[in-house]
Design a protein around this motif. Structure first.
Motif, PDB file in Angstrom:
ATOM      1  N   HIS A 220      77.350 162.848  39.162  1.00 28.17           N
ATOM      2  CA  HIS A 220      78.208 163.384  38.102  1.00 28.17           C
ATOM      3  C   HIS A 220      78.168 162.490  36.865  1.00 28.17           C
ATOM      4  O   HIS A 220      78.145 162.989  35.741  1.00 28.17           O
TER       5      HIS A 220
ATOM      6  N   PRO B 101      89.403 173.003  47.888  1.00 30.06           N
ATOM      7  CA  PRO B 101      89.178 172.026  46.815  1.00 30.06           C
ATOM      8  C   PRO B 101      90.471 171.704  46.081  1.00 30.06           C
ATOM      9  O   PRO B 101      91.322 172.567  45.884  1.00 30.06           O
TER      10      PRO B 101
ATOM     11  N   ARG C 154      77.633 161.210  45.289  1.00 24.78           N
ATOM     12  CA  ARG C 154      78.110 162.369  44.521  1.00 24.78           C
ATOM     13  C   ARG C 154      78.634 161.933  43.160  1.00 24.78           C
ATOM     14  O   ARG C 154      78.365 162.576  42.138  1.00 24.78           O
TER      15      ARG C 154
ATOM     16  N   ARG D  94      85.584 165.182  39.985  1.00 25.75           N
ATOM     17  CA  ARG D  94      84.605 166.263  40.148  1.00 25.75           C
ATOM     18  C   ARG D  94      83.837 166.115  41.456  1.00 25.75           C
ATOM     19  O   ARG D  94      83.547 167.096  42.144  1.00 25.75           O
TER      20      ARG D  94
ATOM     21  N   ALA E 149      82.220 171.875  49.595  1.00 26.71           N
ATOM     22  CA  ALA E 149      81.140 171.879  50.584  1.00 26.71           C
ATOM     23  C   ALA E 149      81.659 171.848  52.013  1.00 26.71           C
ATOM     24  O   ALA E 149      80.872 171.821  52.961  1.00 26.71           O
TER      25      ALA E 149
ATOM     26  N   ARG F 225      86.065 167.229  44.296  1.00 25.88           N
ATOM     27  CA  ARG F 225      86.156 168.691  44.325  1.00 25.88           C
ATOM     28  C   ARG F 225      84.896 169.294  44.954  1.00 25.88           C
ATOM     29  O   ARG F 225      84.973 170.217  45.768  1.00 25.88           O
ATOM     30  N   ASP F 226      83.726 168.759  44.616  1.00 23.33           N
ATOM     31  CA  ASP F 226      82.483 169.231  45.223  1.00 23.33           C
ATOM     32  C   ASP F 226      82.479 168.970  46.723  1.00 23.33           C
ATOM     33  O   ASP F 226      82.013 169.806  47.511  1.00 23.33           O
ATOM     34  N   ARG F 227      82.962 167.824  47.101  1.00 18.67           N
ATOM     35  CA  ARG F 227      83.018 167.449  48.518  1.00 18.67           C
ATOM     36  C   ARG F 227      83.862 168.450  49.303  1.00 18.67           C
ATOM     37  O   ARG F 227      83.479 168.897  50.393  1.00 18.67           O
TER      38      ARG F 227
END
Length: 376
Positions: A291, A57, A287, A42, A50, A45-47
């Protein structure tokens, strides 16, 4: 029997007491590893969302040696297009049943993992075999676009307890030292970085940790010979004294060993090539920590994962650690409390931190001679 982890429940055969036998394998001791995997996926994927990495992603995920499929099924529950691969037809059928039982979309394929990885590509490839991952790494470097996740459970060869096996498997000289867990992790990272570089791929660790029975790392992949060459510069050797625990490190693949200990003068032993660089990236660790904290109610051992990540966050970026009890035992002195011990080092101007490798382990910029002057 039914086993619940995170948001999924899977059926697995009753497991033999010693973890051996013909049944499809499920290892409950790896739940922390799998909880951390969910958080790391997760976070990555956020990285990507962004814009911090090239490309969109990640969506596709391969559990290359799936067994019960628990890892791939948990990735599917986290929103990934998951594929479980295994050479055991019973394992493949079980993975299919577990996808269906959890009402998740997912694919289970009866294939040799290396053959599949030479034919197909995935955003994320996860290697979690029984024993060494080395036989799968070349193919995985071909198959993975963005992130390569690797577990090694052959800790004895990695840390030098089974010396010749470690040399054969990892193309390095391991040593059975008092920092054996970190030795194993850095031997593993060295092998992975060198293997990826053969294909002009830079495999940089963004998160790594060691546990009693395995080492685990997450490597971000970047194509290009220059990027791969830059990571090779983070490889080198440790010269270690088995008598007083002094050690020194030197970067480079050509080693000119320091044969005499800089503290007691006895003969040292070289180990390497090891990965001497950072084993995690601060931003990615942050990050992932967020999570994990947000998933305490979802993940079975998330609080234990959180403690591991908290300790990682505070670790110095030194390439080896010490064991306080072993040092004091060597000096013939009673050990003192770890908090006071770390504080004393800081008071006299040395950087120092506890580590995730064990309750009495620490890293410091002080050498063993300075430690002895303070505490022996």
């Amino acid at each position: 029997m039914d086993v619940s982890e995170g948001r999924v429940t899977v059926s697995v055969p009753e497991q033999p007491e010693q973890g051996a036998g013909d049944a499809v394998f499920y290892n409950p001791e790896q739940e922390l590893n799998r909880d951390l995997t969910v958080a790391a996926l997760r976070a990555y994927r956020d990285r990507a969302a962004a814009g911090e990495v090239d490309g969109p992603p990640p969506r596709s995920y391969l559990d290359a040696t799936a067994a019960s499929g628990i890892r791939g099924i948990r990735a599917a529950a986290a929103g990934f297009d998951a594929t479980c691969c295994d050479v055991d037809p019973d394992a493949v059928e079980l993975a299919r049943e577990n996808f269906a039982h959890n009402e998740l979309e997912g694919t289970a394929v009866h294939r040799d993992a290396n053959a599949l990885m030479h034919e197909e590509r995935y955003d994320v490839v996860d290697l979690d075999p029984f024993g060494t991952p080395v036989p799968f790494v070349d193919a995985a470097c071909n198959a993975a676009r963005s992130l390569l996740c690797v577990t090694a459970t052959d800790t004895a060869p990695l840390c030098g307890a089974h010396f010749q096996s470690g040399v054969r498997s990892y193309g390095a000289v391991p040593r059975n030292t008092e920092f054996h867990a970190e030795m194993g992790l850095r031997v593993l990272l060295s092998a992975l970085v060198r293997t990826a570089a053969r294909y002009d791929v830079a495999a940089e660790p963004v998160l790594s940790h060691s546990a009693p029975h395995y080492a685990r790392t997450y490597l971000e992949l970047t194509s290009g010979a220059r990027a791969a060459d830059a990571l090779l510069e983070e490889l080198g050797y440790v010269d270690w004294c088995p008598d007083c625990y002094w050690r020194t490190t030197r970067h480079g693949l050509v080693h000119d060993p320091t044969t005499d200990c800089g503290n007691c003068g006895r003969t040292t032993k070289p180990a390497g090539p090891l990965w001497l660089g950072r084993t995690h990236e601060d931003a990615f660790l942050a990050r992932t920590r967020e999570h994990v904290k947000g998933l305490y109610d979802e993940l079975g051992v998330a609080r234990a994962v959180g403690r591991t990540l908290d300790r990682l966050d505070g670790e110095l970026a030194e390439p080896t650690h010490y064991d306080q009890h072993k040092l004091f035992g060597n000096w013939g002195e009673p050990a003192i409390g770890m908090d006071g011990f770390i504080q004393r080092l800081r008071e006299v101007g040395h950087e120092a931190s506890r580590t995730h490798y064990g309750g009495t382990t620490f890293k410091t910029t002080a050498d063993v001679g300075a430690l002895a002057e303070l505490f022996a």
